[in-house]
Design an enzyme around this catalytic site. Structure first.
Site, PDB file in Angstrom:
ATOM      1  N   ASP A  18      -9.132   8.917  82.472  1.00  0.00           N
ATOM      2  CA  ASP A  18      -9.240  10.359  82.164  1.00  0.00           C
ATOM      3  C   ASP A  18      -8.160  10.807  81.180  1.00  0.00           C
ATOM      4  O   ASP A  18      -8.437  11.563  80.242  1.00  0.00           O
ATOM      5  CB  ASP A  18      -9.115  11.202  83.444  1.00  0.00           C
ATOM      6  CG  ASP A  18     -10.420  11.256  84.226  1.00  0.00           C
ATOM      7  OD1 ASP A  18     -11.491  11.041  83.632  1.00  0.00           O
ATOM      8  OD2 ASP A  18     -10.356  11.507  85.443  1.00  0.00           O
TER       9      ASP A  18
ATOM     10  N   ARG B  68      -0.497  26.366  91.315  1.00  0.00           N
ATOM     11  CA  ARG B  68      -0.339  27.226  92.496  1.00  0.00           C
ATOM     12  C   ARG B  68       0.570  26.507  93.482  1.00  0.00           C
ATOM     13  O   ARG B  68       0.622  25.273  93.486  1.00  0.00           O
ATOM     14  CB  ARG B  68      -1.686  27.404  93.221  1.00  0.00           C
ATOM     15  CG  ARG B  68      -2.715  28.130  92.465  1.00  0.00           C
ATOM     16  CD  ARG B  68      -3.799  28.600  93.393  1.00  0.00           C
ATOM     17  NE  ARG B  68      -4.771  27.559  93.735  1.00  0.00           N
ATOM     18  CZ  ARG B  68      -6.019  27.815  94.088  1.00  0.00           C
ATOM     19  NH1 ARG B  68      -6.441  29.057  94.159  1.00  0.00           N
ATOM     20  NH2 ARG B  68      -6.848  26.846  94.402  1.00  0.00           N
TER      21      ARG B  68
ATOM     22  N   LYS C 236     -11.913   9.634  93.897  1.00  0.00           N
ATOM     23  CA  LYS C 236     -10.920   8.954  93.052  1.00  0.00           C
ATOM     24  C   LYS C 236      -9.664   8.528  93.818  1.00  0.00           C
ATOM     25  O   LYS C 236      -9.137   7.451  93.595  1.00  0.00           O
ATOM     26  CB  LYS C 236     -10.514   9.868  91.890  1.00  0.00           C
ATOM     27  CG  LYS C 236     -11.639  10.131  90.893  1.00  0.00           C
ATOM     28  CD  LYS C 236     -11.134  11.033  89.779  1.00  0.00           C
ATOM     29  CE  LYS C 236     -12.230  11.373  88.810  1.00  0.00           C
ATOM     30  NZ  LYS C 236     -11.754  12.198  87.703  1.00  0.00           N
TER      31      LYS C 236
ATOM     32  N   GLY D 291      -4.332  19.228  89.692  1.00  0.00           N
ATOM     33  CA  GLY D 291      -5.227  18.380  90.481  1.00  0.00           C
ATOM     34  C   GLY D 291      -5.378  17.005  89.842  1.00  0.00           C
ATOM     35  O   GLY D 291      -4.518  16.574  89.061  1.00  0.00           O
ATOM     36  N   GLY D 292      -6.493  16.334  90.152  1.00  0.00           N
ATOM     37  CA  GLY D 292      -6.700  14.967  89.680  1.00  0.00           C
ATOM     38  C   GLY D 292      -6.683  14.854  88.164  1.00  0.00           C
ATOM     39  O   GLY D 292      -5.960  14.011  87.598  1.00  0.00           O
TER      40      GLY D 292
ATOM     41  N   MET E  69     -15.263  27.026  85.267  1.00  0.00           N
ATOM     42  CA  MET E  69     -16.346  26.037  85.353  1.00  0.00           C
ATOM     43  C   MET E  69     -17.551  26.716  86.014  1.00  0.00           C
ATOM     44  O   MET E  69     -17.412  27.318  87.076  1.00  0.00           O
ATOM     45  CB  MET E  69     -15.903  24.825  86.184  1.00  0.00           C
ATOM     46  CG  MET E  69     -16.976  23.764  86.303  1.00  0.00           C
ATOM     47  SD  MET E  69     -16.376  22.259  87.089  1.00  0.00           S
ATOM     48  CE  MET E  69     -16.190  22.780  88.773  1.00  0.00           C
TER      49      MET E  69
ATOM     50  N   ASN F 122     -10.584   6.183  88.340  1.00  0.00           N
ATOM     51  CA  ASN F 122     -11.937   6.611  87.942  1.00  0.00           C
ATOM     52  C   ASN F 122     -12.772   5.457  87.385  1.00  0.00           C
ATOM     53  O   ASN F 122     -13.951   5.617  87.122  1.00  0.00           O
ATOM     54  CB  ASN F 122     -11.890   7.780  86.939  1.00  0.00           C
ATOM     55  CG  ASN F 122     -11.598   7.313  85.519  1.00  0.00           C
ATOM     56  OD1 ASN F 122     -10.954   6.296  85.326  1.00  0.00           O
ATOM     57  ND2 ASN F 122     -12.068   8.062  84.547  1.00  0.00           N
TER      58      ASN F 122
HETATM   59  P1  NAP Z   1      -9.125  19.212  91.328  1.00  0.00           P
HETATM   60  O1  NAP Z   1      -8.460  17.930  91.618  1.00  0.00           O
HETATM   61  O2  NAP Z   1      -9.840  19.929  92.411  1.00  0.00           O
HETATM   62  O3  NAP Z   1      -8.003  20.182  90.679  1.00  0.00           O
HETATM   63  C1  NAP Z   1      -8.289  21.521  90.395  1.00  0.00           C
HETATM   64  C2  NAP Z   1      -6.991  22.228  90.013  1.00  0.00           C
HETATM   65  O4  NAP Z   1      -7.320  23.589  89.722  1.00  0.00           O
HETATM   66  C3  NAP Z   1      -5.965  22.266  91.135  1.00  0.00           C
HETATM   67  O5  NAP Z   1      -4.674  22.220  90.586  1.00  0.00           O
HETATM   68  C4  NAP Z   1      -6.223  23.640  91.766  1.00  0.00           C
HETATM   69  O6  NAP Z   1      -5.123  24.171  92.464  1.00  0.00           O
HETATM   70  C5  NAP Z   1      -6.469  24.429  90.500  1.00  0.00           C
HETATM   71  N1  NAP Z   1      -7.152  25.688  90.782  1.00  0.00           N
HETATM   72  C6  NAP Z   1      -8.422  25.862  91.203  1.00  0.00           C
HETATM   73  N2  NAP Z   1      -8.664  27.173  91.362  1.00  0.00           N
HETATM   74  C7  NAP Z   1      -7.537  27.831  91.017  1.00  0.00           C
HETATM   75  C8  NAP Z   1      -7.168  29.217  90.976  1.00  0.00           C
HETATM   76  N3  NAP Z   1      -8.021  30.179  91.290  1.00  0.00           N
HETATM   77  N4  NAP Z   1      -5.909  29.523  90.574  1.00  0.00           N
HETATM   78  C9  NAP Z   1      -5.035  28.557  90.231  1.00  0.00           C
HETATM   79  N5  NAP Z   1      -5.315  27.221  90.255  1.00  0.00           N
HETATM   80  C10 NAP Z   1      -6.564  26.887  90.647  1.00  0.00           C
HETATM   81  O7  NAP Z   1     -10.219  19.039  90.169  1.00  0.00           O
HETATM   82  P2  NAP Z   1     -10.149  17.997  88.942  1.00  0.00           P
HETATM   83  O8  NAP Z   1     -10.891  16.763  89.295  1.00  0.00           O
HETATM   84  O9  NAP Z   1      -8.758  17.895  88.484  1.00  0.00           O
HETATM   85  O10 NAP Z   1     -11.061  18.776  87.862  1.00  0.00           O
HETATM   86  C11 NAP Z   1     -10.601  19.969  87.244  1.00  0.00           C
HETATM   87  C12 NAP Z   1     -11.616  20.400  86.187  1.00  0.00           C
HETATM   88  O11 NAP Z   1     -11.639  19.445  85.147  1.00  0.00           O
HETATM   89  C13 NAP Z   1     -13.051  20.500  86.696  1.00  0.00           C
HETATM   90  O12 NAP Z   1     -13.631  21.644  86.116  1.00  0.00           O
HETATM   91  C14 NAP Z   1     -13.724  19.238  86.177  1.00  0.00           C
HETATM   92  O13 NAP Z   1     -15.096  19.399  85.922  1.00  0.00           O
HETATM   93  C15 NAP Z   1     -12.973  19.039  84.862  1.00  0.00           C
HETATM   94  N6  NAP Z   1     -12.913  17.609  84.449  1.00  0.00           N
HETATM   95  C16 NAP Z   1     -13.373  17.314  83.206  1.00  0.00           C
HETATM   96  C17 NAP Z   1     -13.330  16.001  82.767  1.00  0.00           C
HETATM   97  C18 NAP Z   1     -13.866  15.655  81.406  1.00  0.00           C
HETATM   98  O14 NAP Z   1     -14.101  14.458  81.141  1.00  0.00           O
HETATM   99  N7  NAP Z   1     -14.027  16.607  80.514  1.00  0.00           N
HETATM  100  C19 NAP Z   1     -12.798  14.981  83.595  1.00  0.00           C
HETATM  101  C20 NAP Z   1     -12.310  15.350  84.860  1.00  0.00           C
HETATM  102  C21 NAP Z   1     -12.378  16.682  85.275  1.00  0.00           C
HETATM  103  P3  NAP Z   1      -4.886  23.781  94.026  1.00  0.00           P
HETATM  104  O15 NAP Z   1      -4.517  22.341  94.028  1.00  0.00           O
HETATM  105  O16 NAP Z   1      -3.811  24.694  94.432  1.00  0.00           O
HETATM  106  O17 NAP Z   1      -6.196  24.016  94.725  1.00  0.00           O
END
Ligand code: NAP
Length: 285
Positions: A107, A156, A71, A133-134, A208, A92
Site C-alpha cells: 500500500d 483522533r 490485514k 489506520g492501516g 468515502m 496486503n
Molecule cells: P482504517 O484502518 O479503518 O483507518 C481509518 C482511519 O480513519 C483511522 O485513523 C480512523 O480513526 C480515521 N477516522 C475515521 N473516521 C474518522 C473521523 N470521523 N474523524 C477522525 N478520524 C477518523 O481504514 P484504512 O484501511 O486505513 O482505509 C482508510 C481509507 O483509505 C478507506 O477509505 C479506504 O477505502 C482507503 N484505502 C485506499 C487504498 C487505495 O489503494 N487507494 C488502499 C487502502 C485504503 P480511529 O482509528 O480513531 O477510528
C-alpha cells in the site's frame, strides 16, 4: 489462455470483496502477458483467516492479497514478513515460496508511486497525513523510508493513537524523517503544519461513499501551492478534493494508489512488471 492443470491461482481475501476491481486488473494483466494465472475473490472475515490460510497452504495457491479486515490478522499468520510489513504490522500481499508464506505490504509503495505518477516530487519535503489506520500507517512507513523530510500525522485520540505514537517513535529512531503526531482536532497545529508542507494526504475514511464529510476544519485556508491527495477513490472527487480545488490546489485521488499497490503485488507473485499503461487505460480512467 485456457485454465489447465498448470494454472496458478492467486486470490483476494477480505470482507466484503464483491466490489473489488482487483480481479479485473490482475486477470487482464495475466492475459496481456500470456501468464497462466487466475485471480479470484474469497469473502473471508478476520475470525476465519486462520482456517482460510491453512486451506491456502494445503491447496498451494501462488499467493494472495488481503484487504479489510484481514490485514493485521495475516501479519500474525505469515511465516516471514518484509521489512515494511513488519514495521506496519499489516499484510496486503502474500507470496507462497515453496510452502512458506511471505507477507508484504504494497500500500505504501503504491501510494508513493501514485504521487510520482500524478507528476509530483515530495522527497526531501514535508507531508501532512490525516488518519492513523492501516493505510495511513503504510503510507507513513514508506514516506519515511523513501525520504520525506518530516511527517505530521493527525489522529483522533482513539484506538489508533497509541499505535501511531509507537510507530512515530520507531520511525524517528530508524529513519531520517522527523515524525510528529497531533490531535486530529487541533486546528491551529494543522494550519501551521499545512503552511510548512508540500502535500496533505487524507488516509481517513471521511468522505468515502456514502459518507459526504470533509476531514478539514471549516475555516482552514489552504495555500494554493499545497498538493492535496485523497486515497479514497469512491467517489472520484471527494468533498476534500472539491474544497482543495476551490483554493486552487493541485489534487489527485486514490485510483493510482490502487493501481500501483496491485502492480507491486503482481511483480511479487510473477516476477513480471504489470503492463500498467494498458490496465490504467482500461480500468482507471
Ligand atoms: P482504517 O484502518 O479503518 O483507518 C481509518 C482511519 O480513519 C483511522 O485513523 C480512523 O480513526 C480515521 N477516522 C475515521 N473516521 C474518522 C473521523 N470521523 N474523524 C477522525 N478520524 C477518523 O481504514 P484504512 O484501511 O486505513 O482505509 C482508510 C481509507 O483509505 C478507506 O477509505 C479506504 O477505502 C482507503 N484505502 C485506499 C487504498 C487505495 O489503494 N487507494 C488502499 C487502502 C485504503 P480511529 O482509528 O480513531 O477510528
Amino acid at each position: 489462455m485456457n485454465i489447465d492443470g498448470k494454472t496458478k491461482l492467486v486470490a483476494l481475501l477480505g470482507h466484503p470483496v464483491s466490489h473489488s476491481i482487483s480481479p479485473l486488473m490482475h486477470n487482464e494483466a495475466f492475459r496481456l502477458l500470456g501468464l497462466n494465472y487466475r485471480y479470484v475473490c474469497f469473502d473471508v472475515d478476520k475470525d476465519d483467516m486462520k482456517t482460510a490460510v491453512e486451506g491456502i497452504r494445503t491447496l498451494g495457491l501462488a499467493g494472495f492479497n488481503c484487504t479489510y479486515p484481514d490485514k493485521q490478522a495475516m501479519a500474525a499468520l505469515a511465516d516471514e514478513l518484509s521489512p515494511a510489513a513488519s514495521l506496519i504490522g499489516a499484510v496486503n500481499t502474500v507470496v507462497n515460496v515453496e510452502g512458506r508464506l511471505i507477507g508484504h505490504n504494497t500500500d505504501g509503495v503504491g501510494y508513493m508511486m501514485s504521487v510520482k505518477q500524478a507528476g509530483f516530487d515530495i522527497i526531501g519535503k514535508e507531508m501532512v497525513l490525516l488518519g492513523a489506520g492501516g493505510a495511513a500507517t503504510s503510507i507513513a512507513v514508506q514516506a519515511a523510508l523513501d525520504g520525506v523530510s518530516a511527517l505530521h500525522i493527525f489522529s483522533r485520540k482513539g484506538r489508533s493513537w497509541n499505535p501511531i505514537c509507537a510507530l512515530a517513535e520507531k520511525l524517528n529512531k530508524t529513519t531520517a524523517c522527523r515524525v510528529t503526531v497531533h490531535d486530529f482536532y487541533d486546528a491551529s497545529a494543522l494550519s501551521q503544519c499545512v503552511e510548512q508542507s508540500a502535500i496533505l494526504t487524507n488516509a481517513t475514511t471521511i468522505g468515502m461513499a456514502p459518507d459526504t464529510g470533509c476531514p478539514l476544519p471549516e475555516d482552514i485556508v489552504l495555500p494554493s501551492s499545497l498538493i492535496v491527495s485523497d486515497i479514497i477513490y469512491n467517489p472520484r472527487e471527494t468533498p476534500l478534493l472539491c474544497r482543495a480545488k476551490s483554493f486552487g490546489c493541485p489534487t489527485f485521488n486514490g485510483m493510482y494508489m490502487l493501481l500501483y499497490q496491485g502492480a507491486e503485488a503482481f511483480c511479487i507473485w510473477t516476477g513480471y512488471d504489470m503492463p500498467v499503461d494498458a490496465i490504467r487505460q482500461k480500468y482507471f480512467q
